[in-house]
Design a protein around this motif. Structure first.
Motif, PDB file in Angstrom:
ATOM      1  N   UNK A 108     -43.196 -31.724 -80.220  1.00 61.88           N
ATOM      2  CA  UNK A 108     -43.604 -31.700 -81.626  1.00 61.88           C
ATOM      3  C   UNK A 108     -43.285 -30.348 -82.245  1.00 61.88           C
ATOM      4  N   UNK A 109     -43.574 -29.273 -81.511  1.00 65.79           N
ATOM      5  CA  UNK A 109     -43.298 -27.929 -82.016  1.00 65.79           C
ATOM      6  C   UNK A 109     -41.808 -27.736 -82.259  1.00 65.79           C
ATOM      7  N   UNK A 110     -40.991 -28.171 -81.322  1.00 67.82           N
ATOM      8  CA  UNK A 110     -39.547 -27.985 -81.458  1.00 67.82           C
ATOM      9  C   UNK A 110     -38.982 -28.844 -82.581  1.00 67.82           C
ATOM     10  N   UNK A 111     -39.542 -30.026 -82.765  1.00 69.14           N
ATOM     11  CA  UNK A 111     -39.057 -30.919 -83.827  1.00 69.14           C
ATOM     12  C   UNK A 111     -39.384 -30.383 -85.213  1.00 69.14           C
ATOM     13  N   UNK A 112     -40.446 -29.582 -85.335  1.00 64.52           N
ATOM     14  CA  UNK A 112     -40.876 -29.084 -86.641  1.00 64.52           C
ATOM     15  C   UNK A 112     -40.503 -27.622 -86.873  1.00 64.52           C
ATOM     16  N   UNK A 113     -39.765 -27.037 -85.941  1.00 59.13           N
ATOM     17  CA  UNK A 113     -39.277 -25.674 -86.130  1.00 59.13           C
ATOM     18  C   UNK A 113     -37.868 -25.719 -86.694  1.00 59.13           C
ATOM     19  N   UNK A 114     -37.477 -24.725 -87.474  1.00 63.61           N
ATOM     20  CA  UNK A 114     -36.099 -24.679 -87.980  1.00 63.61           C
ATOM     21  C   UNK A 114     -35.104 -24.622 -86.822  1.00 63.61           C
ATOM     22  N   UNK A 115     -33.987 -25.302 -86.973  1.00 66.73           N
ATOM     23  CA  UNK A 115     -32.955 -25.287 -85.948  1.00 66.73           C
ATOM     24  C   UNK A 115     -33.011 -26.498 -85.035  1.00 66.73           C
ATOM     25  N   UNK A 116     -32.030 -26.596 -84.180  1.00 63.68           N
ATOM     26  CA  UNK A 116     -31.923 -27.694 -83.225  1.00 63.68           C
ATOM     27  C   UNK A 116     -32.228 -27.149 -81.827  1.00 63.68           C
ATOM     28  N   UNK A 117     -33.333 -27.610 -81.246  1.00 63.95           N
ATOM     29  CA  UNK A 117     -33.766 -27.070 -79.968  1.00 63.95           C
ATOM     30  C   UNK A 117     -33.894 -28.184 -78.927  1.00 63.95           C
ATOM     31  N   UNK A 118     -33.719 -27.829 -77.682  1.00 62.58           N
ATOM     32  CA  UNK A 118     -33.794 -28.789 -76.590  1.00 62.58           C
ATOM     33  C   UNK A 118     -34.905 -28.396 -75.624  1.00 62.58           C
ATOM     34  N   UNK A 143     -41.741 -17.322 -81.609  1.00 58.15           N
ATOM     35  CA  UNK A 143     -41.773 -17.585 -83.048  1.00 58.15           C
ATOM     36  C   UNK A 143     -41.336 -19.008 -83.368  1.00 58.15           C
ATOM     37  N   UNK A 144     -40.388 -19.541 -82.605  1.00 60.58           N
ATOM     38  CA  UNK A 144     -39.971 -20.934 -82.804  1.00 60.58           C
ATOM     39  C   UNK A 144     -41.151 -21.868 -82.555  1.00 60.58           C
ATOM     40  N   UNK A 145     -41.844 -21.666 -81.452  1.00 59.91           N
ATOM     41  CA  UNK A 145     -42.971 -22.533 -81.088  1.00 59.91           C
ATOM     42  C   UNK A 145     -44.120 -22.399 -82.076  1.00 59.91           C
ATOM     43  N   UNK A 146     -44.456 -21.161 -82.446  1.00 59.80           N
ATOM     44  CA  UNK A 146     -45.561 -20.947 -83.375  1.00 59.80           C
ATOM     45  C   UNK A 146     -45.260 -21.558 -84.734  1.00 59.80           C
ATOM     46  N   UNK A 147     -44.061 -21.323 -85.242  1.00 63.71           N
ATOM     47  CA  UNK A 147     -43.714 -21.864 -86.552  1.00 63.71           C
ATOM     48  C   UNK A 147     -43.713 -23.389 -86.530  1.00 63.71           C
ATOM     49  N   UNK A 148     -43.205 -23.962 -85.438  1.00 65.02           N
ATOM     50  CA  UNK A 148     -43.183 -25.420 -85.334  1.00 65.02           C
ATOM     51  C   UNK A 148     -44.577 -26.018 -85.316  1.00 65.02           C
ATOM     52  N   UNK A 149     -45.495 -25.422 -84.559  1.00 70.45           N
ATOM     53  CA  UNK A 149     -46.858 -25.947 -84.490  1.00 70.45           C
ATOM     54  C   UNK A 149     -47.605 -25.743 -85.795  1.00 70.45           C
ATOM     55  N   UNK A 150     -47.414 -24.606 -86.433  1.00 68.04           N
ATOM     56  CA  UNK A 150     -48.068 -24.384 -87.725  1.00 68.04           C
ATOM     57  C   UNK A 150     -47.590 -25.392 -88.765  1.00 68.04           C
ATOM     58  N   UNK A 151     -46.291 -25.670 -88.770  1.00 70.93           N
ATOM     59  CA  UNK A 151     -45.749 -26.666 -89.700  1.00 70.93           C
ATOM     60  C   UNK A 151     -46.314 -28.044 -89.390  1.00 70.93           C
TER      61      UNK A 151
END
Length: 289
Positions: free
Chosen positions: A44-54, A220-228
């Protein structure tokens, strides 16, 4: 012309690298079924963070948590992400994402006991009562500090050994999170075990995501994704709809249990995390005589 174009290409390349990261999460015990919800939070965090993450899941059966944390700090290493229970030492050594993964459900514990001892142990109604019994807990589990500070008698060993120790009555109760215990008791060979009715342990505690101290980019990727995900409702939708969470809340029936609440150290950093991120269990608060 080439020298004017090259810096632009380099900037574009760095931007592309920054927008795509591969997370390799170490999985304690190597059992993805037990941690299906926690893995869903990472996705969920990766899906809601900017960018394409695996996300790559790296099973680590039989590897102690302290060893996993040492591996996490290796650069490069087989993993760059791990989730585990909070401890001040882990927060200092690593970079912690300050959002509790299960909204604090990990701090609501039920007890696995031998079926034959249900009547014997049914008299536990308060913290004073609980202090009279031996409780199984994992070696190195950070919540051990909280439990011992509240006067509980812990017998520690590796996770796998604890189930055998419970069968052989090396201790009386094995504490497990409400989102873990029902999945664990459903495994073959544990038909003689049950959840102790009528009581639950409760304290502010949870799994958090950890990366190496120097990986602010991953943090920062994880935090931003979870906050979003919190802001747009996706986190709560996942929390309320995930089968493990629904099963945990339905089967634990916390409203029918006495909640034995443990005190946290006054210096605990868990108190700084906003209340909106924590689930508040409903139950009858046990009182000590």
């Amino acid at each position: 012309m080439l020298f004017r174009v090259l810096p632009g290409l380099l900037c574009l390349l760095f931007a592309m690298q920054a927008s795509a990261a591969t997370f390799r999460v170490g999985l304690l015990h190597g059992d993805a079924r037990i941690f299906d919800y926690e893995l869903s939070v990472i996705r969920l965090a990766l899906a809601h963070a900017p960018g394409q993450h695996e996300l790559e899941v790296v099973p680590m059966p039989g590897v102690p948590q302290n060893r996993i944390f040492a591996i996490l700090n290796q650069t490069p290493g087989p993993i760059n992400l791990f989730f585990s229970g909070y401890s001040p030492e882990r927060e200092q050594r690593l970079r912690q994402v300050d959002i509790p993964m299960t909204r604090g459900l990990l701090g609501v514990r039920l007890f696995a006991v031998d079926n034959a001892r249900l009547d014997e142990l049914s008299g536990i109604h308060s913290l004073d009562d609980l202090r009279q019994w031996r409780i199984g807990s994992g070696t190195g589990w950070p919540e051990n500090t909280i439990m011992r500070q509240n006067g509980l008698d812990l017998k520690t060993s590796s996770y796998d050994n604890l189930w055998e120790m419970l069968n052989y009555e090396r201790f009386d109760l094995f504490h497990r999170g409400i989102q873990e215990i029902f999945t664990e008791l459903a495994r073959p060979g544990r038909e003689n075990l049950a959840v102790l009715p009528g009581v639950a342990l409760a304290f502010r505690y949870d799994y958090f995501l950890y990366v190496a101290r120097d990986r602010t980019d991953l943090h920062d990727i994880l935090l931003q994704g979870l906050q979003t995900a919190y802001r747009n409702g996706a986190f709560m939708d996942n929390f309320l709809s995930h089968p493990q969470i629904r099963t945990a809340l339905d089967q634990s029936r916390l409203q029918n249990r006495r909640l034995i609440r443990l005190a946290l150290p006054e210096s605990s950093a868990l108190g700084r995390i906003p209340s909106r991120y924590w689930y508040t269990p409903n139950g009858r608060t046990a009182s000590n005589p």
